[in-house]
Design a protein around this motif. Sequence first.
Motif, PDB file in Angstrom:
ATOM      1  N   PHE A   8       0.823  -1.217   0.000  1.00  0.00           N
ATOM      2  CA  PHE A   8       0.000   0.000   0.000  1.00  0.00           C
ATOM      3  C   PHE A   8       0.856   1.266   0.000  1.00  0.00           C
ATOM      4  O   PHE A   8       0.687   2.178   0.817  1.00  0.00           O
ATOM      5  N   ILE A   9       1.752   1.315  -0.945  1.00  0.00           N
ATOM      6  CA  ILE A   9       2.661   2.461  -1.044  1.00  0.00           C
ATOM      7  C   ILE A   9       1.895   3.728  -1.409  1.00  0.00           C
ATOM      8  O   ILE A   9       2.169   4.809  -0.881  1.00  0.00           O
ATOM      9  N   PHE A  10       0.941   3.610  -2.304  1.00  0.00           N
ATOM     10  CA  PHE A  10       0.163   4.785  -2.709  1.00  0.00           C
ATOM     11  C   PHE A  10      -0.673   5.317  -1.532  1.00  0.00           C
ATOM     12  O   PHE A  10      -0.807   6.522  -1.350  1.00  0.00           O
ATOM     13  N   LEU A  11      -1.216   4.428  -0.716  1.00  0.00           N
ATOM     14  CA  LEU A  11      -1.963   4.844   0.482  1.00  0.00           C
ATOM     15  C   LEU A  11      -1.039   5.571   1.451  1.00  0.00           C
ATOM     16  O   LEU A  11      -1.398   6.618   2.006  1.00  0.00           O
ATOM     17  N   THR A  12       0.167   5.022   1.640  1.00  0.00           N
ATOM     18  CA  THR A  12       1.140   5.674   2.521  1.00  0.00           C
ATOM     19  C   THR A  12       1.493   7.053   1.994  1.00  0.00           C
ATOM     20  O   THR A  12       1.575   8.028   2.757  1.00  0.00           O
ATOM     21  N   LEU A  13       1.679   7.157   0.688  1.00  0.00           N
ATOM     22  CA  LEU A  13       1.989   8.444   0.073  1.00  0.00           C
ATOM     23  C   LEU A  13       0.834   9.432   0.260  1.00  0.00           C
ATOM     24  O   LEU A  13       1.045  10.600   0.600  1.00  0.00           O
ATOM     25  N   ALA A  14      -0.401   8.966   0.063  1.00  0.00           N
ATOM     26  CA  ALA A  14      -1.566   9.845   0.221  1.00  0.00           C
ATOM     27  C   ALA A  14      -1.705  10.323   1.662  1.00  0.00           C
ATOM     28  O   ALA A  14      -1.988  11.507   1.921  1.00  0.00           O
ATOM     29  N   LEU A  15      -1.503   9.401   2.622  1.00  0.00           N
ATOM     30  CA  LEU A  15      -1.597   9.806   4.030  1.00  0.00           C
ATOM     31  C   LEU A  15      -0.472  10.765   4.418  1.00  0.00           C
ATOM     32  O   LEU A  15      -0.684  11.712   5.179  1.00  0.00           O
ATOM     33  N   SER A  16       0.727  10.535   3.875  1.00  0.00           N
ATOM     34  CA  SER A  16       1.843  11.446   4.150  1.00  0.00           C
ATOM     35  C   SER A  16       1.570  12.821   3.560  1.00  0.00           C
ATOM     36  O   SER A  16       1.855  13.853   4.186  1.00  0.00           O
ATOM     37  N   LEU A  17       1.014  12.864   2.370  1.00  0.00           N
ATOM     38  CA  LEU A  17       0.680  14.137   1.733  1.00  0.00           C
ATOM     39  C   LEU A  17      -0.392  14.874   2.540  1.00  0.00           C
ATOM     40  O   LEU A  17      -0.286  16.080   2.779  1.00  0.00           O
ATOM     41  N   GLN A  18      -1.389  14.130   2.969  1.00  0.00           N
ATOM     42  CA  GLN A  18      -2.450  14.747   3.789  1.00  0.00           C
ATOM     43  C   GLN A  18      -1.869  15.290   5.084  1.00  0.00           C
ATOM     44  O   GLN A  18      -2.197  16.407   5.502  1.00  0.00           O
ATOM     45  N   ALA A  19      -0.974  14.552   5.723  1.00  0.00           N
ATOM     46  CA  ALA A  19      -0.365  15.009   6.978  1.00  0.00           C
ATOM     47  C   ALA A  19       0.546  16.207   6.748  1.00  0.00           C
ATOM     48  O   ALA A  19       0.595  17.130   7.572  1.00  0.00           O
ATOM     49  N   SER A  20       1.261  16.213   5.621  1.00  0.00           N
ATOM     50  CA  SER A  20       2.170  17.327   5.350  1.00  0.00           C
ATOM     51  C   SER A  20       1.411  18.624   5.091  1.00  0.00           C
ATOM     52  O   SER A  20       1.940  19.706   5.328  1.00  0.00           O
ATOM     53  N   TYR A  21       0.190  18.549   4.602  1.00  0.00           N
ATOM     54  CA  TYR A  21      -0.621  19.757   4.438  1.00  0.00           C
ATOM     55  C   TYR A  21      -1.405  20.081   5.702  1.00  0.00           C
ATOM     56  O   TYR A  21      -1.639  21.245   6.008  1.00  0.00           O
ATOM     57  N   ALA A  22      -1.811  19.070   6.433  1.00  0.00           N
ATOM     58  CA  ALA A  22      -2.629  19.316   7.627  1.00  0.00           C
ATOM     59  C   ALA A  22      -1.833  20.010   8.717  1.00  0.00           C
ATOM     60  O   ALA A  22      -2.338  20.925   9.378  1.00  0.00           O
ATOM     61  N   ALA A  23      -0.596  19.611   8.926  1.00  0.00           N
ATOM     62  CA  ALA A  23       0.203  20.187  10.015  1.00  0.00           C
ATOM     63  C   ALA A  23       0.405  21.695   9.843  1.00  0.00           C
ATOM     64  O   ALA A  23       0.135  22.462  10.778  1.00  0.00           O
ATOM     65  N   PRO A  24       0.842  22.190   8.684  1.00  0.00           N
ATOM     66  CA  PRO A  24       0.994  23.647   8.554  1.00  0.00           C
ATOM     67  C   PRO A  24      -0.337  24.393   8.637  1.00  0.00           C
ATOM     68  O   PRO A  24      -0.397  25.506   9.174  1.00  0.00           O
ATOM     69  N   LEU A  25      -1.413  23.785   8.115  1.00  0.00           N
ATOM     70  CA  LEU A  25      -2.707  24.451   8.199  1.00  0.00           C
ATOM     71  C   LEU A  25      -3.165  24.563   9.654  1.00  0.00           C
ATOM     72  O   LEU A  25      -3.700  25.589  10.074  1.00  0.00           O
ATOM     73  N   ILE A  26      -2.930  23.514  10.427  1.00  0.00           N
ATOM     74  CA  ILE A  26      -3.284  23.563  11.848  1.00  0.00           C
ATOM     75  C   ILE A  26      -2.446  24.605  12.572  1.00  0.00           C
ATOM     76  O   ILE A  26      -2.946  25.373  13.396  1.00  0.00           O
ATOM     77  N   LEU A  27      -1.140  24.667  12.257  1.00  0.00           N
ATOM     78  CA  LEU A  27      -0.272  25.674  12.877  1.00  0.00           C
ATOM     79  C   LEU A  27      -0.695  27.089  12.500  1.00  0.00           C
ATOM     80  O   LEU A  27      -0.684  27.997  13.334  1.00  0.00           O
ATOM     81  N   LEU A  28      -1.074  27.291  11.251  1.00  0.00           N
ATOM     82  CA  LEU A  28      -1.543  28.601  10.822  1.00  0.00           C
ATOM     83  C   LEU A  28      -2.807  28.989  11.573  1.00  0.00           C
ATOM     84  O   LEU A  28      -2.950  30.128  12.037  1.00  0.00           O
ATOM     85  N   ALA A  29      -3.726  28.043  11.715  1.00  0.00           N
ATOM     86  CA  ALA A  29      -4.959  28.318  12.465  1.00  0.00           C
ATOM     87  C   ALA A  29      -4.642  28.628  13.928  1.00  0.00           C
ATOM     88  O   ALA A  29      -5.239  29.527  14.525  1.00  0.00           O
ATOM     89  N   GLN A  30      -3.696  27.908  14.511  1.00  0.00           N
ATOM     90  CA  GLN A  30      -3.314  28.182  15.902  1.00  0.00           C
ATOM     91  C   GLN A  30      -2.662  29.552  16.037  1.00  0.00           C
ATOM     92  O   GLN A  30      -2.917  30.274  17.004  1.00  0.00           O
ATOM     93  N   ASN A  31      -1.838  29.935  15.069  1.00  0.00           N
ATOM     94  CA  ASN A  31      -1.216  31.258  15.117  1.00  0.00           C
ATOM     95  C   ASN A  31      -2.265  32.361  15.035  1.00  0.00           C
ATOM     96  O   ASN A  31      -2.172  33.371  15.735  1.00  0.00           O
TER      97      ASN A  31
END
Length: 192
Positions: free
Chosen positions: A96-119
Amino acid sequence: MPEEREGGKERSRANGASALRRSAPERPRVRLDLPRAPRRTFWPEYDPDAFGRLSERIARFLGTGRFIVWMTVIIILWIAWNIAAPRVLKFDEYPFIFLTLALSLQASYAAPLILLAQNRQDDRDRVTHEQDRSQNERSIADTEYLTREIAALRLGLGEVATRDWIRSELADMVRDLDLRQPAEAEGGERDR
């Protein structure tokens, strides 16, 4: 060419201006009462507030149980499909390499968006705290002023005649008059 420069320097010195000033093109005067003309840039322009609001909405959704349920359902369907489907219809084999890639991509966008919202939330909290602090300072100043006024009124009332004080003074005067009347009546009879 160097001779022309020398001649230009000589002329500018004769006129009282520096050679650098003469050779540099004159800039138009900047007016401070007019906004600057927008500059063209290579980078796309965006509204930071609109982007911040969008990131807050996304962060708010990422922090809900609904997101976790949908994410779990999608992952279970993804894995079930790629295990049970015929080989021709599988799009992501066992590791499930594509699933891992999709989850990593989602996490890489979610973390900065959450930090921006917290700021943004921190900025709002900071403004709210500053307003609360200034309101508290005004309240303390008002309370201190009222305390001084009440103390001044108490001091002033100490010098004002109260009803009880006037009654006691009148009672004392009546007593003095009652005591003087018999004495004056006796003294008046003796004189006769």
